[in-house]
Scaffold this motif. Structure first.
Motif, short mmCIF file in Angstrom:
data_model
loop_
_atom_site.label_atom_id
_atom_site.label_comp_id
_atom_site.label_asym_id
_atom_site.label_seq_id
_atom_site.Cartn_x
_atom_site.Cartn_y
_atom_site.Cartn_z
N LYS A 164 33.15 42.90 54.68
CA LYS A 164 32.14 42.36 53.76
C LYS A 164 32.77 41.60 52.60
CE LYS A 164 31.77 46.54 51.01
NZ LYS A 164 30.93 47.65 50.60
N SER A 165 34.08 41.79 52.38
CA SER A 165 34.79 41.11 51.30
C SER A 165 35.60 39.92 51.80
CB SER A 165 35.71 42.10 50.59
OG SER A 165 34.97 43.13 49.99
N LEU A 166 35.41 39.54 53.06
CA LEU A 166 36.17 38.44 53.65
C LEU A 166 35.26 37.25 53.95
CD1 LEU A 166 38.33 40.49 56.17
CD2 LEU A 166 39.09 39.45 54.02
N ARG A 167 35.85 36.08 53.92
CA ARG A 167 35.15 34.84 54.26
C ARG A 167 35.97 34.16 55.35
NH1 ARG A 167 35.54 32.38 49.57
NH2 ARG A 167 33.74 33.47 48.75
N ILE A 168 35.31 33.81 56.45
CA ILE A 168 35.96 33.13 57.57
C ILE A 168 35.64 31.65 57.45
CG2 ILE A 168 36.06 32.89 60.08
CD1 ILE A 168 35.17 35.91 60.17
N VAL A 169 36.68 30.82 57.40
CA VAL A 169 36.51 29.37 57.27
C VAL A 169 36.91 28.73 58.59
CG1 VAL A 169 37.16 27.31 55.98
CG2 VAL A 169 37.03 29.52 54.81
N ARG A 170 36.02 27.90 59.13
CA ARG A 170 36.26 27.23 60.41
C ARG A 170 36.40 25.73 60.22
NH1 ARG A 170 35.11 31.08 64.28
NH2 ARG A 170 33.88 32.82 63.53
N ASP A 171 36.91 25.05 61.24
CA ASP A 171 37.03 23.58 61.20
C ASP A 171 35.72 22.96 60.75
OD1 ASP A 171 39.63 23.46 62.12
OD2 ASP A 171 39.07 23.19 64.21
N LYS B 290 41.17 29.53 58.30
CA LYS B 290 41.70 30.58 57.41
C LYS B 290 40.67 31.69 57.25
CE LYS B 290 40.53 28.16 53.14
NZ LYS B 290 41.05 27.68 51.86
N ILE B 291 41.19 32.83 56.87
CA ILE B 291 40.36 33.97 56.48
C ILE B 291 40.81 34.30 55.07
CG2 ILE B 291 39.70 36.36 56.91
CD1 ILE B 291 40.39 35.92 59.86
N GLU B 292 39.86 34.34 54.16
CA GLU B 292 40.22 34.57 52.77
C GLU B 292 39.40 35.69 52.18
OE1 GLU B 292 39.56 30.68 51.16
OE2 GLU B 292 37.40 30.95 51.05
N ALA C 125 39.26 36.86 63.50
CA ALA C 125 37.89 36.60 63.03
C ALA C 125 36.86 37.33 63.90
CB ALA C 125 37.60 35.11 63.00
N VAL C 126 37.10 37.35 65.20
CA VAL C 126 36.19 38.06 66.11
C VAL C 126 36.12 39.54 65.73
CG1 VAL C 126 35.88 38.83 68.51
CG2 VAL C 126 36.43 36.44 68.02
N LEU C 127 37.28 40.14 65.46
CA LEU C 127 37.31 41.56 65.10
C LEU C 127 36.71 41.80 63.72
CD1 LEU C 127 40.76 42.65 66.57
CD2 LEU C 127 38.48 42.99 67.53
#
Length: 92
Positions: A79-86, A7-9, A55-57
Motif C-alpha cells: 500500500k506504500s508502493l507505486r508501480i510506474v509503467r512505460d 520502476k517501483i517507488e 510488480a505482479v507480486l
C-alpha cells in the motif's frame, strides 16, 4: 495491455532519501504475506529477476525490500508502493 514496469517507488520515502528496490545476487527480494509476522525472515524470502515480476507480486500483497544509500533496507508494504509503467508518470 499495460506497459513494462520502469520502476517501483515508495510513495512516501524517508526524509531526504530516494529509496529503490534492493537487488541481491538472487534478484529483487519480496516477502510473502502468507507468512504473517514471520514474513521478514530470510528463509521466507521470495526472489524475482525483473521489476515486472516484482510488480505482479506487489499487486498480490507482497512487501518489497527497499533501501537508500546510508540507510538500512526495510520491507515496504504494498500500500506504500507505486508501480510506474512505460508511458506513465509518477505522482509525487
Amino acid at each position: 495491455m499495460r506497459g513494462c514496469v520502469t520502476k517501483i517507488e515508495r510513495a512516501s520515502s524517508r526524509c531526504g532519501v530516494i529509496e529503490e528496490p534492493i537487488v541481491t545476487a538472487k534478484g529483487y527480494q519480496l516477502a510473502d504475506p502468507a507468512h504473517g509476522t514471520h514474513k521478514n525472515r530470510a528463509e521466507h524470502a521470495t526472489y524475482v529477476r525483473t521489476l515486472d515480476e516484482a510488480a505482479v507480486l506487489v499487486e498480490r500483497g507482497f512487501s518489497l525490500r527497499m533501501g537508500a544509500k546510508g540507510k538500512p533496507p526495510s520491507l515496504i508494504a504494498p500500500k506504500s508502493l507505486r508501480i510506474v509503467r512505460d508511458g506513465e508518470t509518477a505522482l509525487v
